[in-house]
Write a protein that holds these residues in place. Structure first.
Motif, PDB file in Angstrom:
ATOM      1  N   LEU A  48       3.675   4.352 -11.818  1.00 46.34           N
ATOM      2  CA  LEU A  48       3.574   3.357 -10.755  1.00 46.34           C
ATOM      3  C   LEU A  48       4.537   2.191 -10.946  1.00 46.34           C
ATOM      4  O   LEU A  48       5.154   1.730  -9.992  1.00 46.34           O
ATOM      5  CB  LEU A  48       2.141   2.829 -10.657  1.00 46.34           C
ATOM      6  CG  LEU A  48       1.117   3.840 -10.131  1.00 46.34           C
ATOM      7  CD1 LEU A  48      -0.294   3.343 -10.367  1.00 46.34           C
ATOM      8  CD2 LEU A  48       1.360   4.130  -8.654  1.00 46.34           C
ATOM      9  N   VAL A  49       4.689   1.711 -12.178  1.00 42.55           N
ATOM     10  CA  VAL A  49       5.566   0.551 -12.387  1.00 42.55           C
ATOM     11  C   VAL A  49       7.017   0.974 -12.576  1.00 42.55           C
ATOM     12  O   VAL A  49       7.918   0.162 -12.424  1.00 42.55           O
ATOM     13  CB  VAL A  49       5.108  -0.349 -13.561  1.00 42.55           C
ATOM     14  CG1 VAL A  49       3.737  -0.918 -13.287  1.00 42.55           C
ATOM     15  CG2 VAL A  49       5.146   0.362 -14.871  1.00 42.55           C
ATOM     16  N   ARG A  61      -3.378  -2.430  -9.678  1.00 40.43           N
ATOM     17  CA  ARG A  61      -4.663  -2.061  -9.050  1.00 40.43           C
ATOM     18  C   ARG A  61      -4.695  -2.444  -7.576  1.00 40.43           C
ATOM     19  O   ARG A  61      -5.196  -1.692  -6.740  1.00 40.43           O
ATOM     20  CB  ARG A  61      -5.832  -2.701  -9.796  1.00 40.43           C
ATOM     21  CG  ARG A  61      -6.179  -1.976 -11.092  1.00 40.43           C
ATOM     22  CD  ARG A  61      -7.525  -2.417 -11.647  1.00 40.43           C
ATOM     23  NE  ARG A  61      -7.518  -3.800 -12.089  1.00 40.43           N
ATOM     24  CZ  ARG A  61      -7.100  -4.217 -13.277  1.00 40.43           C
ATOM     25  NH1 ARG A  61      -6.649  -3.348 -14.161  1.00 40.43           N
ATOM     26  NH2 ARG A  61      -7.134  -5.493 -13.581  1.00 40.43           N
ATOM     27  N   GLN A  62      -4.138  -3.596  -7.257  1.00 45.36           N
ATOM     28  CA  GLN A  62      -4.105  -4.057  -5.868  1.00 45.36           C
ATOM     29  C   GLN A  62      -3.323  -3.072  -4.994  1.00 45.36           C
ATOM     30  O   GLN A  62      -3.753  -2.725  -3.894  1.00 45.36           O
ATOM     31  CB  GLN A  62      -3.480  -5.450  -5.821  1.00 45.36           C
ATOM     32  CG  GLN A  62      -3.563  -6.125  -4.486  1.00 45.36           C
ATOM     33  CD  GLN A  62      -2.978  -7.533  -4.541  1.00 45.36           C
ATOM     34  OE1 GLN A  62      -2.570  -8.033  -5.598  1.00 45.36           O
ATOM     35  NE2 GLN A  62      -2.904  -8.177  -3.402  1.00 45.36           N
ATOM     36  N   GLY A  68      -5.522   3.425  -1.139  1.00 39.59           N
ATOM     37  CA  GLY A  68      -6.718   4.264  -1.242  1.00 39.59           C
ATOM     38  C   GLY A  68      -6.734   5.173  -2.453  1.00 39.59           C
ATOM     39  O   GLY A  68      -7.327   6.251  -2.420  1.00 39.59           O
ATOM     40  N   LEU A  69      -6.120   4.759  -3.547  1.00 34.36           N
ATOM     41  CA  LEU A  69      -5.988   5.615  -4.719  1.00 34.36           C
ATOM     42  C   LEU A  69      -6.737   5.083  -5.943  1.00 34.36           C
ATOM     43  O   LEU A  69      -6.943   5.809  -6.910  1.00 34.36           O
ATOM     44  CB  LEU A  69      -4.492   5.747  -5.044  1.00 34.36           C
ATOM     45  CG  LEU A  69      -4.004   6.957  -5.796  1.00 34.36           C
ATOM     46  CD1 LEU A  69      -4.420   8.249  -5.124  1.00 34.36           C
ATOM     47  CD2 LEU A  69      -2.496   6.905  -5.950  1.00 34.36           C
ATOM     48  N   MET A 104       5.176  -0.620  -3.252  1.00 29.81           N
ATOM     49  CA  MET A 104       4.493  -1.911  -3.109  1.00 29.81           C
ATOM     50  C   MET A 104       4.668  -2.749  -4.376  1.00 29.81           C
ATOM     51  O   MET A 104       4.899  -3.956  -4.307  1.00 29.81           O
ATOM     52  CB  MET A 104       3.008  -1.706  -2.847  1.00 29.81           C
ATOM     53  CG  MET A 104       2.680  -1.217  -1.476  1.00 29.81           C
ATOM     54  SD  MET A 104       0.899  -0.961  -1.316  1.00 29.81           S
ATOM     55  CE  MET A 104       0.724  -1.264   0.430  1.00 29.81           C
ATOM     56  N   ILE A 105       4.550  -2.114  -5.518  1.00 33.07           N
ATOM     57  CA  ILE A 105       4.683  -2.814  -6.794  1.00 33.07           C
ATOM     58  C   ILE A 105       6.116  -3.300  -6.984  1.00 33.07           C
ATOM     59  O   ILE A 105       6.354  -4.415  -7.440  1.00 33.07           O
ATOM     60  CB  ILE A 105       4.236  -1.898  -7.956  1.00 33.07           C
ATOM     61  CG1 ILE A 105       2.722  -1.655  -7.863  1.00 33.07           C
ATOM     62  CG2 ILE A 105       4.613  -2.488  -9.303  1.00 33.07           C
ATOM     63  CD1 ILE A 105       2.222  -0.477  -8.677  1.00 33.07           C
ATOM     64  N   ALA A 106       7.098  -2.472  -6.582  1.00 34.33           N
ATOM     65  CA  ALA A 106       8.510  -2.850  -6.715  1.00 34.33           C
ATOM     66  C   ALA A 106       8.834  -4.078  -5.859  1.00 34.33           C
ATOM     67  O   ALA A 106       9.651  -4.906  -6.237  1.00 34.33           O
ATOM     68  CB  ALA A 106       9.413  -1.682  -6.337  1.00 34.33           C
TER      69      ALA A 106
END
Length: 191
Positions: A48-49, A61-62, A68-69, A104-106
């Motif tokens: 994810l990161v 987490r946000q 929805g995961l 979203m994280i990026a």
């Protein structure tokens, strides 16, 4: 994204011609969600990161809650620290949700969505569409899609046929024109 140099005119980002920018600097302004998802061997969190350092757990987490995961990840043996292996069966939709969460994280100012819902079922598409709507908020987004439901809310739709732009406008304007887009839209949503 400067994979190719343009033959004429110019593309500007915040007023600066891309030809005056390093290719790496142009790339660093974009995040992408592609038709073909890609995950690598590592933990869910690492996937994810990706290359972003210093991302806090709450931001991860946000993003996962937004797509929805989060519940699925927390139900894994080690939660976000679960290593992705062949034993962890992720559906195509879950893989796509992970790539959206990654974008979203990026948190880049520009976004490319390339057929991002083409490999998922209709129910999963609705979840993913909500997540993509959230992801696109406040960003310049380029959405490439055959499923017209994914581009319906765009500020500007460019309709391409055989490599040429043949129509442009908003969804409502294109429907009112009664042209190629309207025919395509009506064929996709006909009863």
């Amino acid at each position: 994204m400067r994979f190719f140099e343009i033959d004429g005119g110019e593309i500007r980002i915040d007023g600066v011609p891309t030809r005056d920018m390093r290719r790496e600097d142009v790339h660093s302004l974009f995040c992408m969600v592609l038709q073909d998802t890609w995950l690598f061997e590592g933990t869910i969190r690492e996937n994810l990161v990706y290359c972003d350092e210093g991302v806090d757990d709450e931001k991860v987490r946000q993003a996962c809650r937004a797509v929805g995961l989060d519940h699925f990840i927390r139900s894994q043996p080690h939660g976000y620290d679960t290593v992705l292996t062949d034993q962890i069966n992720l559906s195509q939709g879950q893989k796509q949700q992970m790539t959206i969460a990654r974008a979203m994280i990026a948190d880049k100012p520009m976004l490319i969505l390339d057929e991002a819902t083409s490999n998922v079922d209709t129910r999963t598409e609705l979840k993913i569409q909500q997540a993509m709507d959230e992801l696109m908020r406040g960003r310049t987004s380029f959405v490439i899609a055959h499923r017209l439901s994914t581009i319906k809310n765009a500020d500007l739709i460019l309709v391409m046929k055989e490599g040429d732009i043949i129509e442009s406008g908003t969804h409502d304007e294109l429907l009112a024109q009664g042209g190629f887009y309207a025919d395509l839209y009506n064929s996709q949503f006909a009863e």
